[in-house]
Write a protein that holds these residues in place. Sequence first.
Motif, short mmCIF file in Angstrom:
data_model
loop_
_atom_site.label_atom_id
_atom_site.label_comp_id
_atom_site.label_asym_id
_atom_site.label_seq_id
_atom_site.Cartn_x
_atom_site.Cartn_y
_atom_site.Cartn_z
N LYS A 150 -35.42 15.94 46.83
CA LYS A 150 -35.94 16.14 45.47
C LYS A 150 -36.70 17.45 45.31
O LYS A 150 -36.41 18.22 44.40
CB LYS A 150 -36.83 14.98 45.05
CG LYS A 150 -37.32 15.11 43.61
CD LYS A 150 -38.26 14.01 43.22
CE LYS A 150 -38.67 14.08 41.77
NZ LYS A 150 -38.96 15.37 41.22
N ASP A 161 -35.36 20.42 42.97
CA ASP A 161 -36.16 20.77 41.79
C ASP A 161 -36.62 22.23 41.85
O ASP A 161 -36.57 22.94 40.84
CB ASP A 161 -37.37 19.85 41.66
CG ASP A 161 -37.01 18.44 41.21
OD1 ASP A 161 -35.85 18.21 40.80
OD2 ASP A 161 -37.89 17.57 41.29
N ASN A 162 -37.07 22.68 43.02
CA ASN A 162 -37.52 24.07 43.16
C ASN A 162 -36.39 25.05 42.85
O ASN A 162 -36.60 26.07 42.20
CB ASN A 162 -38.05 24.34 44.56
CG ASN A 162 -39.40 23.69 44.81
OD1 ASN A 162 -40.07 23.27 43.88
ND2 ASN A 162 -39.78 23.61 46.07
N LYS A 190 -38.00 12.63 48.92
CA LYS A 190 -38.61 13.70 48.13
C LYS A 190 -38.65 15.00 48.92
O LYS A 190 -38.30 16.06 48.40
CB LYS A 190 -40.02 13.32 47.71
CG LYS A 190 -40.09 12.35 46.56
CD LYS A 190 -41.54 12.08 46.21
CE LYS A 190 -41.67 11.07 45.11
NZ LYS A 190 -43.09 10.79 44.80
N ALA A 195 -31.31 24.65 47.19
CA ALA A 195 -31.02 23.56 46.25
C ALA A 195 -29.53 23.22 46.25
O ALA A 195 -29.16 22.04 46.27
CB ALA A 195 -31.47 23.95 44.84
N THR A 225 -28.04 19.64 47.49
CA THR A 225 -27.20 18.88 46.55
C THR A 225 -25.86 18.55 47.20
O THR A 225 -25.37 17.43 47.10
CB THR A 225 -27.00 19.66 45.25
OG1 THR A 225 -28.27 19.93 44.67
CG2 THR A 225 -26.15 18.89 44.26
N HIS A 266 -32.25 11.25 37.08
CA HIS A 266 -33.40 11.83 37.78
C HIS A 266 -33.25 11.45 39.26
O HIS A 266 -32.81 10.35 39.59
CB HIS A 266 -34.70 11.26 37.23
CG HIS A 266 -34.95 11.67 35.82
ND1 HIS A 266 -35.41 12.91 35.47
CD2 HIS A 266 -34.79 10.99 34.66
CE1 HIS A 266 -35.52 12.98 34.18
NE2 HIS A 266 -35.15 11.84 33.65
N GLN A 284 -33.91 24.63 40.90
CA GLN A 284 -33.51 24.57 39.50
C GLN A 284 -34.58 25.10 38.55
O GLN A 284 -34.35 25.21 37.35
CB GLN A 284 -33.16 23.13 39.12
CG GLN A 284 -31.93 22.62 39.83
CD GLN A 284 -31.65 21.16 39.53
OE1 GLN A 284 -32.51 20.42 39.08
NE2 GLN A 284 -30.42 20.75 39.79
N ALA A 285 -35.74 25.45 39.08
CA ALA A 285 -36.84 25.97 38.25
C ALA A 285 -36.46 27.34 37.68
O ALA A 285 -35.71 28.10 38.29
CB ALA A 285 -38.11 26.07 39.08
#
Length: 92
Positions: A61, A65-66, A57, A80, A84, A34, A68-69
Amino acid sequence: GHRLRQAKSQIVKCMSQLRTRARIVLTGYPLQNHLEEYWCMVNFARPLFLGDMEQFKHRFKIPIDNGQAADADDEDARIARSRTFVLNDKLR
């Protein structure tokens, strides 16, 4: 590395107070963790290298996260991938 998952845990607080010339953390492939756990391990080894948790964040983060949604659009996915890449490259 698996014991250094939560920034507010007693073990992290105790270990962070140890004075050392260098620190290393062993873990599996880091980005499988995570992202908040990943930040905690990096922050132990290199304090504030990735900013504080709130900065991390917002910079990494949330965009990752957005992207990968399930309902992410192409722009979210592109951001993203970019974040990364930057995160991975920053720690080489």
